[in-house]
Design an enzyme around this catalytic site. Structure first.
Site, mmCIF file in Angstrom:
data_model
loop_
_atom_site.group_PDB
_atom_site.id
_atom_site.type_symbol
_atom_site.label_atom_id
_atom_site.label_comp_id
_atom_site.label_asym_id
_atom_site.label_seq_id
_atom_site.Cartn_x
_atom_site.Cartn_y
_atom_site.Cartn_z
ATOM 1 N N HIS A 1 0.823 -1.247 -0.067
ATOM 2 C CA HIS A 1 0.085 0.088 -0.094
ATOM 3 C C HIS A 1 0.701 1.195 -0.016
ATOM 4 O O HIS A 1 0.277 2.300 0.316
ATOM 5 C CB HIS A 1 -0.734 0.263 1.305
ATOM 6 N N THR B 1 -8.722 6.577 -1.698
ATOM 7 C CA THR B 1 -9.911 5.926 -2.058
ATOM 8 C C THR B 1 -11.106 7.291 -1.700
ATOM 9 O O THR B 1 -11.894 7.106 -2.226
ATOM 10 C CB THR B 1 -10.352 4.781 -1.016
ATOM 11 N N LYS C 1 -8.356 13.392 4.734
ATOM 12 C CA LYS C 1 -7.379 12.483 4.763
ATOM 13 C C LYS C 1 -6.435 12.564 5.723
ATOM 14 O O LYS C 1 -6.526 13.729 6.179
ATOM 15 C CB LYS C 1 -6.869 12.298 3.091
ATOM 16 N N ARG C 2 -5.623 11.784 6.232
ATOM 17 C CA ARG C 2 -4.611 12.008 7.101
ATOM 18 C C ARG C 2 -3.661 13.137 6.684
ATOM 19 O O ARG C 2 -3.512 13.253 5.719
ATOM 20 C CB ARG C 2 -3.696 10.631 7.256
ATOM 21 N N LYS D 1 -15.035 8.049 -3.215
ATOM 22 C CA LYS D 1 -16.146 8.642 -2.649
ATOM 23 C C LYS D 1 -16.562 10.063 -3.048
ATOM 24 O O LYS D 1 -17.846 10.293 -3.240
ATOM 25 C CB LYS D 1 -15.803 8.646 -1.060
ATOM 26 N N LYS E 1 0.899 14.216 0.955
ATOM 27 C CA LYS E 1 -0.513 14.433 0.570
ATOM 28 C C LYS E 1 -0.738 16.258 0.633
ATOM 29 O O LYS E 1 -1.741 16.653 -0.077
ATOM 30 C CB LYS E 1 -1.520 14.080 1.590
HETATM 31 C C1 26Q Z 1 3.850 1.453 10.313
HETATM 32 C C2 26Q Z 1 4.741 1.253 11.476
HETATM 33 C C3 26Q Z 1 4.448 1.887 12.707
HETATM 34 C C4 26Q Z 1 3.227 2.418 13.164
HETATM 35 C C5 26Q Z 1 2.269 2.583 11.908
HETATM 36 C C6 26Q Z 1 2.439 2.089 10.749
HETATM 37 C C7 26Q Z 1 1.466 2.026 9.937
HETATM 38 C C8 26Q Z 1 0.106 2.293 9.892
HETATM 39 C C9 26Q Z 1 -0.648 2.566 9.011
HETATM 40 C C10 26Q Z 1 1.867 2.374 8.544
HETATM 41 C C11 26Q Z 1 0.902 2.680 7.462
HETATM 42 C C12 26Q Z 1 -0.437 2.832 7.840
HETATM 43 C C13 26Q Z 1 -1.456 2.944 6.855
HETATM 44 C C14 26Q Z 1 -1.204 3.233 5.351
HETATM 45 C C15 26Q Z 1 -2.340 3.493 4.375
HETATM 46 O O1 26Q Z 1 -3.296 3.862 4.901
HETATM 47 N N1 26Q Z 1 -1.797 3.710 3.103
HETATM 48 C C16 26Q Z 1 -2.992 3.818 2.275
HETATM 49 O O2 26Q Z 1 -3.701 2.701 1.680
HETATM 50 C C17 26Q Z 1 -4.844 3.088 0.691
HETATM 51 C C18 26Q Z 1 -5.517 1.944 0.553
HETATM 52 O O3 26Q Z 1 -4.689 0.906 -0.241
HETATM 53 C C19 26Q Z 1 -4.376 3.906 -0.223
HETATM 54 O O4 26Q Z 1 -5.630 4.188 -0.992
HETATM 55 C C20 26Q Z 1 -3.255 5.259 0.021
HETATM 56 O O5 26Q Z 1 -2.897 5.808 -0.950
HETATM 57 C C21 26Q Z 1 -2.359 4.658 1.153
HETATM 58 O O6 26Q Z 1 -1.671 5.769 1.404
#
Ligand code: 26Q
Length: 755
Positions: free
Chosen positions: A313, A600, A493-494, A604, A499
């Site tokens: 991702h 995503t 978004k985050r 929406k 972004k």
């Molecule tokens: C990693 C290490 C330690 C703590 C937290 C994390 C961590 C947690 C969540 C790393 C990444 C995430 C989330 C990533 C994420 O949401 N990625 C998004 O995934 C979507 C679905 O595929 C995409 O549409 C987005 O582009 C992508 O940013």
């Protein structure tokens, strides 16, 4: 269930008539009814069953969604209204399970909905966090974080008697299984399996969201980890991951054996989809369990490779999980010899450090293990997959070209249209019939109405109503009044530098100056933000601070505030998204090209009749292709240009700052008297320096193109509403390909082969 049966059941459960029930009583009763109804749609599984394993399932509130999927929503709504109760207030009663950070977690939730709707046997495996993602509040224009407990007395997560032994750092724990029913739309009921310890103790929480990181027994599943670049406490994340993975793997094997597997044929009974690297330890854990049951190591590796598939991702190299070997040696000593052996297999075969699992600094690369020991690696949008193949994961692509594939993300239309936009749904149904609810490609039929004035008027009217509803919600929630006749542009978004909320910030400052100079926009603008910043992500928090401060400065300036308003939604979550998205005119998808894997939210907004202002990044590329360039606002560098610029390493933000008076003026404004008067100097100066001396995500080279395209959108919106509505309608009609039903059907046809 008939309306009469429903009414009787409600009265029976509440032990009084509906009028005199509190919303809490009604909520509890409806939760029970929903669970009873959904249990009727559980089906026995024969053959291959999917386990979607993920550290996050951002499911959002479930009551309305489940009622819709069970076909009970309309009856419940009417029944409540007949008794002086409102559905909206009932929804407020339900706490939101925020068991995810953003896109990745929400995608997992959409996938569960589609699996059940398509009648496919597919369960989720995850963790039962006691607190979801932190609750965000603003204080002095700064983000504060507090714990978000969501587990009340009546939770969708039902405790079971099932426990699995899990050894962490040499000590034995018991992972207890909780189950949430996943109802499909006119489909089957599947299950989200969440694991937890019985010993969790919220008293270890200190100030805000800080907590004692030492006592695993008490803190293991207390919090969802925020997407974080912070190293502190990262070891706890390994504990969490292994609890999920070990209990999950035991459950998968047990389930297969119960259904007749001799484990040699596990691949005929189970498919495991690994959602990013967070559950990657499921690979060595399954191998460990299989060898424990007498299967030879080589065969176990073969079986697991056949069973597992991996989804990537992210392209951000720093976000790919790699763990120092000694972390794993401490927490999961039982896995280390297996990971070691897997690494030997790889090194013997390829003799290439770039594809090793354990690198020379003794870091364990989880993604590398995934690619070697699963049969499928997929990206989440066409561009993303191409970048993985051609640059980021090119070494691996050369070894296993046949394993790489694309699965463009999607969203469930049940939540992101039927639930959040009932008026638009009803109108679409009137125009083209109800088929689109299960076959999203039927939305194409809307194109026939693109020149029908009556239809376009109605589309505009529905948007207007949704803007009004959003305005009322905002007023009630945050005491902020917005101009319903302005153009709503939303970026939700985050908060992440890639972004580029900071690009939007610079535009708004630019507008502020233009308005001051008498260059008024053709239409008043309301810029809406929703975003949480990881607690340790300093610059992200500075961007929030700058936006809140600017919002205050503008609000205090009557000359400007007639034309421009900035609104920051506090505690953005799924419930907030459901209110914001239907009200949006212009959807901001402005990441630096090549950095957003898919996105995503972009889908929406489009589905709800917003036009997109975006870069050629992630799924924006596919949206642009679908709607055609006249129905989208594209700007900025291409991913190739960006990748080249990074390769050359010669980007110098300061040069752009010096060379362009508009850029300079906007950045300088961050530390103007007005801004310093309302905000904190430290934060504002730090952000200013970051933009002038670093700007790692190349905001400045895209600034002018962004201003031009965005102003074009404002002008088009102001001058020709009918044409805007036509383009909105075309966007809706082309949204079908972004249904998660389509995505799941592709996963099933090409990877899982379920049933
Ligand atoms: C990693 C290490 C330690 C703590 C937290 C994390 C961590 C947690 C969540 C790393 C990444 C995430 C989330 C990533 C994420 O949401 N990625 C998004 O995934 C979507 C679905 O595929 C995409 O549409 C987005 O582009 C992508 O940013």
């Amino acid at each position: 269930m008939t309306k009469k049966e429903l009414e009787n059941k409600l009265i029976e459960l509440c032990k009084k008539n509906i009028k005199s029930c509190s919303y809490e009583e009604l909520y509890t009763a409806l939760l029970n009814i929903t669970e009873e109804e959904s249990a009727k749609h559980v089906e026995a599984v024969t053959g291959r069953k999917l386990y979607y394993i993920s550290a996050e399932f951002l499911i959002g509130k479930l009551l309305s969604n489940n009622l819709i999927n069970l076909g009970l929503y309309d009856d419940v709504k009417k029944l409540l209204e007949a008794n002086g109760k409102s559905m909206a207030e009932l929804e407020e009663t339900e706490p939101e399970p925020s068991l995810g950070n953003g896109g990745l977690g929400r995608l997992a939730a959409c996938f569960l909905d589609s699996l059940a709707t398509l009648n496919l046997p597919g369960d989720g495996i995850g963790l039962r966090y006691h607190c979801g993602l932190f609750r965000q509040n603003f204080n002095n224009n700064l983000q504060n974080e507090t714990p978000d407990f969501w587990l009340g007395d009546d939770s969708w997560a039902k405790k079971t008697e099932k426990v699995y032994p899990v050894s962490l750092a040499g000590k034995n724990y018991e992972a207890r299984l909780y189950k949430i029913a996943v109802t499909g739309y006119e489909g089957r009921t599947n299950c989200l399996n969440l694991f937890d310890l019985d010993t969790i103790d919220p008293s270890v929480i200190g100030d805000g969201i800080s907590f004692d990181k030492n006592d695993i027994e008490k803190n293991l599943t207390l919090f969802l980890y925020p997407d974080d670049s912070d190293d502190a406490g990262r070891i706890l994340r390994i504990y969490q991951q292994y609890l999920m993975v070990s209990a999950g793997a035991q459950m998968i094997l047990e389930d297969a054996v119960e259904r007749g597997s001799d484990l040699h044929d596990l691949a005929d009974y189970a498919a495991v989809q690994i959602n990013d690297t967070h559950p990657s330890m499921v690979i060595p854990e399954l191998i460990r369990l299989l060898t424990e049951k007498g299967i030879e190591f080589e065969e176990a590796v073969e079986i697991v490779t056949k069973v597992c598939a991996y989804t990537n991702h992210t392209i951000l190299a720093e976000a790919l999980e790699k763990w120092p070997r000694h972390f794993l040696e401490t927490v999961v000593p039982q896995l280390m010899p297996i990971i070691e052996k897997l690494n030997h297999i790889v090194c013997d075969k390829y003799n290439d450090q770039a594809v090793a699992i354990i690198d020379q600094w003794q870091n364990v690369h989880m993604a590398n293990m995934d690619i070697h020991f699963t049969h499928s690696t997929n990206g989440v949008a066409a561009l993303h997959t191409e970048i993985l193949k051609n640059s980021e994961l090119n070494h691996f692509y050369r070894l296993y070209p046949e394993r790489f594939n694309n699965k463009t993300n999607g969203i469930t239309f049940r939540r992101w249209l039927l639930k959040c936009n009932p008026e638009l749904t009803a109108y679409i149904e009137k125009l083209i019939g109800p088929g689109f609810k299960k076959d999203a490609s039927e939305l194409e039929k809307l194109a026939a109405f693109a020149d029908d004035e009556k239809v376009l008027k109605q589309i505009m009217k529905i948007k207007k109503n949704n803007k009004k509803a959003f305005a009322q919600w905002l007023e009630a929630k945050q005491g902020i009044t917005v101009n319903e006749n302005s153009m709503f542009m939303i970026q939700s978004k985050r908060l992440h530098e890639y972004k580029r909320q900071q690009l939007n910030l610079l535009y708004l400052i630019h507008q502020y100056y233009e308005i001051k100079a008498g260059h008024l926009p053709k239409k008043p603008i309301t810029a809406v933000f929703g975003a949480k910043a990881a607690p340790a992500y300093t610059i992200a928090k500075d961007i929030i601070h700058a936006l809140l401060t600017l919002s205050e400065v503008i609000a205090a300036d009557p000359e400007v505030s007639k034309w421009l308003q900035i609104v920051f939604i506090e505690n953005y979550n799924v419930a907030a998204a459901e209110k914001m998205i239907p009200a949006c005119d212009l959807s901001e998808q402005i990441s630096l090209a090549s950095k957003e894997a898919s996105g995503t939210g972009n889908m929406k907004f489009m589905l709800n009749g917003a036009l997109t202002l975006g870069t050629m990044d992630g799924a924006n590329v596919e949206i642009a292709e679908a709607v055609g360039e006249e129905n989208i606002y594209i700007f900025g560098q291409s991913s190739n240009q960006v990748i080249r610029r990074y390769a050359q390493g010669d980007y110098c933000a300061k040069e752009w700052y010096e060379a362009d008076s508009n850029i300079k003026r906007a950045i300088n404004f961050l530390t103007s008297e007005a801004m310093l008067g309302a905000g904190c100097a430290d934060n504002l100066y730090r952000l200013q320096n970051e933009l002038i001396y670093k700007d790692w995500f190349q905001t400045l080279p895209d600034f002018n193109a962004y201003v031009v395209r965005k102003n074009q959108a404002v002008e088009d919106y102001a001058l020709n509403q009918k044409d805007w509505a036509k383009r909105a309608l075309i966007n809706i009609s082309k949204a079908g390909q972004f249904s998660s039903d389509r995505t799941i059907a592709e996963y099933n046809d090409e990877i899982w082969h379920l049933g």
